[in-house]
Design a protein around this motif. Sequence first.
Motif, PDB file in Angstrom:
ATOM      1  N   UNK A   1       2.913   8.716  12.445  1.00 50.14           N
ATOM      2  CA  UNK A   1       3.701  10.115  12.451  1.00 50.14           C
ATOM      3  C   UNK A   1       4.481   9.965  10.956  1.00 50.14           C
ATOM      4  N   UNK A   2       3.469  10.653  10.046  1.00 49.28           N
ATOM      5  CA  UNK A   2       4.988  11.167   9.122  1.00 49.28           C
ATOM      6  C   UNK A   2       6.312  11.992   9.462  1.00 49.28           C
ATOM      7  N   UNK A   3       6.378  12.388   8.274  1.00 52.63           N
ATOM      8  CA  UNK A   3       6.868  13.709   7.921  1.00 52.63           C
ATOM      9  C   UNK A   3       6.489  14.595   7.432  1.00 52.63           C
ATOM     10  N   UNK A   4       5.510  14.174   5.994  1.00 58.80           N
ATOM     11  CA  UNK A   4       5.037  14.292   5.073  1.00 58.80           C
ATOM     12  C   UNK A   4       3.638  13.949   4.726  1.00 58.80           C
ATOM     13  N   UNK A   5       2.013  14.714   5.348  1.00 60.84           N
ATOM     14  CA  UNK A   5       1.391  14.137   5.460  1.00 60.84           C
ATOM     15  C   UNK A   5      -0.059  14.722   5.344  1.00 60.84           C
TER      16      UNK A   5
ATOM     17  N   UNK B   1       3.673  19.183   6.021  1.00 56.69           N
ATOM     18  CA  UNK B   1       4.946  19.001   6.047  1.00 56.69           C
ATOM     19  C   UNK B   1       5.731  19.068   8.233  1.00 56.69           C
ATOM     20  N   UNK B   2       5.974  18.715   8.576  1.00 58.13           N
ATOM     21  CA  UNK B   2       6.614  18.384   9.486  1.00 58.13           C
ATOM     22  C   UNK B   2       7.670  18.018   9.644  1.00 58.13           C
ATOM     23  N   UNK B   3       9.148  18.507  10.385  1.00 56.59           N
ATOM     24  CA  UNK B   3       9.760  17.936  10.438  1.00 56.59           C
ATOM     25  C   UNK B   3      10.160  17.158  11.724  1.00 56.59           C
ATOM     26  N   UNK B   4       9.409  16.123  11.740  1.00 54.36           N
ATOM     27  CA  UNK B   4       9.079  15.368  13.023  1.00 54.36           C
ATOM     28  C   UNK B   4      10.619  15.118  13.544  1.00 54.36           C
ATOM     29  N   UNK B   5      11.013  14.699  15.101  1.00 57.19           N
ATOM     30  CA  UNK B   5      12.246  14.075  15.179  1.00 57.19           C
ATOM     31  C   UNK B   5      12.231  12.432  14.682  1.00 57.19           C
ATOM     32  N   UNK B   6      11.145  12.208  15.826  1.00 65.27           N
ATOM     33  CA  UNK B   6      11.098  10.623  15.761  1.00 65.27           C
ATOM     34  C   UNK B   6       9.675  10.243  14.207  1.00 65.27           C
ATOM     35  N   UNK B   7      10.228  10.688  13.264  1.00 65.04           N
ATOM     36  CA  UNK B   7       8.946   9.768  12.632  1.00 65.04           C
ATOM     37  C   UNK B   7       8.558   8.334  12.727  1.00 65.04           C
ATOM     38  N   UNK B   8       7.811   8.059  12.247  1.00 68.58           N
ATOM     39  CA  UNK B   8       7.556   6.504  13.399  1.00 68.58           C
ATOM     40  C   UNK B   8       6.391   6.347  12.279  1.00 68.58           C
ATOM     41  N   UNK B   9       5.589   4.324  12.644  1.00 69.97           N
ATOM     42  CA  UNK B   9       4.990   4.161  12.983  1.00 69.97           C
ATOM     43  C   UNK B   9       4.135   4.409  11.295  1.00 69.97           C
ATOM     44  N   UNK B  10       4.687   4.277  10.595  1.00 70.93           N
ATOM     45  CA  UNK B  10       4.673   4.813   9.487  1.00 70.93           C
ATOM     46  C   UNK B  10       4.292   6.030   8.764  1.00 70.93           C
ATOM     47  N   UNK B  11       3.053   6.269   8.746  1.00 68.41           N
ATOM     48  CA  UNK B  11       2.050   7.153   8.164  1.00 68.41           C
ATOM     49  C   UNK B  11       1.001   7.365   9.546  1.00 68.41           C
TER      50      UNK B  11
ATOM     51  N   UNK C   1       0.531  -0.842  -0.232  1.00 69.26           N
ATOM     52  CA  UNK C   1       0.029  -0.135  -0.443  1.00 69.26           C
ATOM     53  C   UNK C   1       0.689   1.090   0.027  1.00 69.26           C
ATOM     54  N   UNK C   2       1.904   1.430   0.428  1.00 71.36           N
ATOM     55  CA  UNK C   2       3.187   2.469   1.190  1.00 71.36           C
ATOM     56  C   UNK C   2       4.018   1.829   0.412  1.00 71.36           C
ATOM     57  N   UNK C   3       5.432   3.150   0.162  1.00 68.85           N
ATOM     58  CA  UNK C   3       6.453   2.578   0.075  1.00 68.85           C
ATOM     59  C   UNK C   3       7.403   3.520   0.402  1.00 68.85           C
ATOM     60  N   UNK C   4       8.253   3.614   1.670  1.00 65.99           N
ATOM     61  CA  UNK C   4       9.308   4.563   1.712  1.00 65.99           C
ATOM     62  C   UNK C   4       9.855   5.051   1.365  1.00 65.99           C
ATOM     63  N   UNK C   5       9.977   6.717   1.084  1.00 70.70           N
ATOM     64  CA  UNK C   5      11.164   7.147  -0.238  1.00 70.70           C
ATOM     65  C   UNK C   5      12.114   7.969   0.687  1.00 70.70           C
ATOM     66  N   UNK C   6      11.623   7.989   1.786  1.00 71.85           N
ATOM     67  CA  UNK C   6      12.697   9.294   2.843  1.00 71.85           C
ATOM     68  C   UNK C   6      11.900   8.516   4.549  1.00 71.85           C
ATOM     69  N   UNK C   7      12.469   8.718   5.315  1.00 73.56           N
ATOM     70  CA  UNK C   7      12.173   8.810   6.729  1.00 73.56           C
ATOM     71  C   UNK C   7      11.042   9.657   6.626  1.00 73.56           C
TER      72      UNK C   7
END
Length: 443
Positions: free
Chosen positions: A151-155, A139-149, A31-37
């Motif tokens: 807590x993303x940086x781009x959402x 876009x939020x340059x979260x310190x710890x993007x995690x758990x996939x979508x 469903x998704x592919x990570x392209x960057x953190x």
Amino acid sequence: MRLSRFFLPVLKETPSEAQIASHRLMLRAGMIRQEAAGIYAWLPLGFRVLKKIEQIVREEQDRAGAVEMLMPTLQLADLWRESGRYDGYGEEMLRIVDRHEREMLYGPTNEEMITEIFRAYSKSYKDLPKILYHIQWKFRDERRPRFGVMRGREFLMKDAYSFDTDEESARKAYNRMFVAYLNTFARLGLKAVPMRADTGPIGGDLSHEFIILADTGESEVFCDSALVDMGAPGLDVDFNGDLQPLVDKRTALYAATDEMHEPERFTSEVPADRQLSARGIEVGHIFYFGTKYSEAMNAKVAHPDGQERPVYMGSYGVGVSRLMGGIIEAHHDEAGCIWPESVAPFGVGIINLKAGDDEADAACEKAYLALEAAGKEPLLDDTADRGGAKFARMDLIGLPYQLIIGPRGLKEGKAEVKIRATGERHELSLEDAIARLCEGAFS
Ligand code: 5CA
């Protein structure tokens, strides 16, 4: 859609980086592919779900009287200097310089821009009230993007903004969004609980987060368990009527995120057997902040007495992409996703147990065309894979219904319908199976 033409890169192995079920399943089901953190490409299956979630959010915003528009992702830094948030926002803001050395940023939210648009055109109390919204990438340059979508940086976010002449009228806008959110989350198959929340960098003095309970959630919450099972107001609610009783009924019961939690009130107000402390996922957040931005940015309207006064505002966010993770957390099992019908990427999965067999191919084709014509969005597995692989893949992608067709059953004129959520199976004649799926008789 025919699977042989679709793009469904299913993974056999569970990706080791994924710590929670929704992240694992979104990667495994292609469903998704990570392209960057914290930055994801939405592959066709995931994109279909995202569009369905977005559409439900849109319909409920429209029903509540909000008006859709679209603002850009890139914003001028100067706009944020007007509100005073440019420096304060800190490292979460992605700052960009263009070829003319102009400072820009990728928007983490749009209070400033909408206020700028509003003040350019609206000058009189007669232009109010208004609620404007858009569904746009943030876009939020979260310190710890995690758990996939989650807590993303781009959402993808739906963000609405209300404009009113006074606090009382602004409160009505807040209530509209409050009620619209309850209906939205219910349509998405979620039980979302409104909780008193901290306002953080958005500011203001009244705010509710909408939380779905999940052990893997990032927020710690405390509430009266009676709130969890209180149904949504329903789609027939009159948004022009008085919504306060609907809101009061929910806000009267204790519910708070950890920043707002008052342990003494919690234990004294909530009966012991209803004291729920749990973890949850924040899928929406609404704010009333009065004249915070309108004063700083000079967004005023003339009142009947001829005086110009700043408008009263609120903002209302839904995490559209996060919702996809939230829905999976709430609806999955060992074998994969179990989509609520409202957001399922396809309505029915047709499994051809022997692609290449004339009879099986013809029966599948017949079912496919009938379901397609009935608007059921079938996905036909016409690949040459083995039956076991087809079953596992169909369970993994979690379509609500499976129609299983093979040469052995067809000899007796039979096909099988499997309900994904319960595992229930029905053996029927092919015609009945098709007719009943077309009618939605298994819903
Ligand atoms: N301007 C206000 C309301 S429009 C605002 O930005 N509110 S917010 O910060 O609470 O974000 C709104 C919603 O976006 C949140 O409730 C959450 O569901 C979602 N969200 C926030 N940050 C992220 C993130 N890093 N990844 C995915 N979703 C997020």
